[in-house]
Design an enzyme around this catalytic site. Sequence first.
Site, PDB file in Angstrom:
ATOM      1  N   ASP A  13      -7.877 -11.563  -6.291  1.00 53.61           N
ATOM      2  CA  ASP A  13      -8.765 -12.138  -7.289  1.00 53.61           C
ATOM      3  C   ASP A  13      -8.330 -13.612  -7.443  1.00 53.61           C
ATOM      4  OD1 ASP A  13     -10.569 -12.245  -9.557  1.00 53.61           O
ATOM      5  OD2 ASP A  13      -8.804 -12.135 -10.829  1.00 53.61           O
ATOM      6  N   ASP A  15      -9.434 -16.053 -10.679  1.00 59.56           N
ATOM      7  CA  ASP A  15      -9.307 -16.548 -12.056  1.00 59.56           C
ATOM      8  C   ASP A  15      -8.256 -15.759 -12.837  1.00 59.56           C
ATOM      9  OD1 ASP A  15     -11.453 -18.609 -12.258  1.00 59.56           O
ATOM     10  OD2 ASP A  15     -12.690 -16.913 -11.626  1.00 59.56           O
TER      11      ASP A  15
END
Length: 236
Positions: A13, A15
Amino acid sequence: MTHPVSVKACLFDMDGLLINTEDIYTETLNETLTEFGKGPLTWDVKIQLQGLPGPEAGKKVIQYYELPMTLDEYDRRNVALQSLKWGTCEFLPGALDLLKYLKTKGIPIALCTSSNRSKFYGKTGHLGEGFDLFDAIVTGDDPKIPKGRGKPFPDVWQLGLKELNEKFLTDITPDECIVFEDGIPGVKSAKAFGAHVIWVPHPEAHAVLGDTEALLAGKGELLCSLEKLEKAKYGL
């Protein structure tokens, strides 16, 4: 807790895991909430937004805080406020070192983010080498991800692994992957994908995570920082 038999790929991922954009999201959303006499955003609400595609997160915020605006208005305002701050994004502790390490080991790495492509470039364009290390990059607006199939669905990871397999002419399976995540929807999506999960929540999120062991269900581990990853444990 089960570990992958042999880790052949790592999927990330972005953020709040690799870069500090979750703090920027909080800051800019609080500016909007303050303007309408609402807020501030608290972690019990924020935890529900993490990892969701922008429109879904926006709908939740508008509904929860009863904001007098349409999703389009909310989105335009957010883009304007956030774009002023993306240049301040930086790597979180241990993130860049881990990516470089995996690269030296020849382990395929993919970025699988809910951010759309323009936000991805806005957040990462000034960070130099870091994001050039990835062998595949999948953004949330990729047309190959069906509408409504963002996290917690596994599609973004499936596409990331497919791109790695096509690039390296391999047939790596999800159970041979580690997925690195910070948000609950992302952890759920990684489990649905069938990978082992390394979960690194925001330091301020720990108090509202609930039963982390039940969520991981033996399919991963919770870390306070990427710096704490015991690589040898996974044969990395």
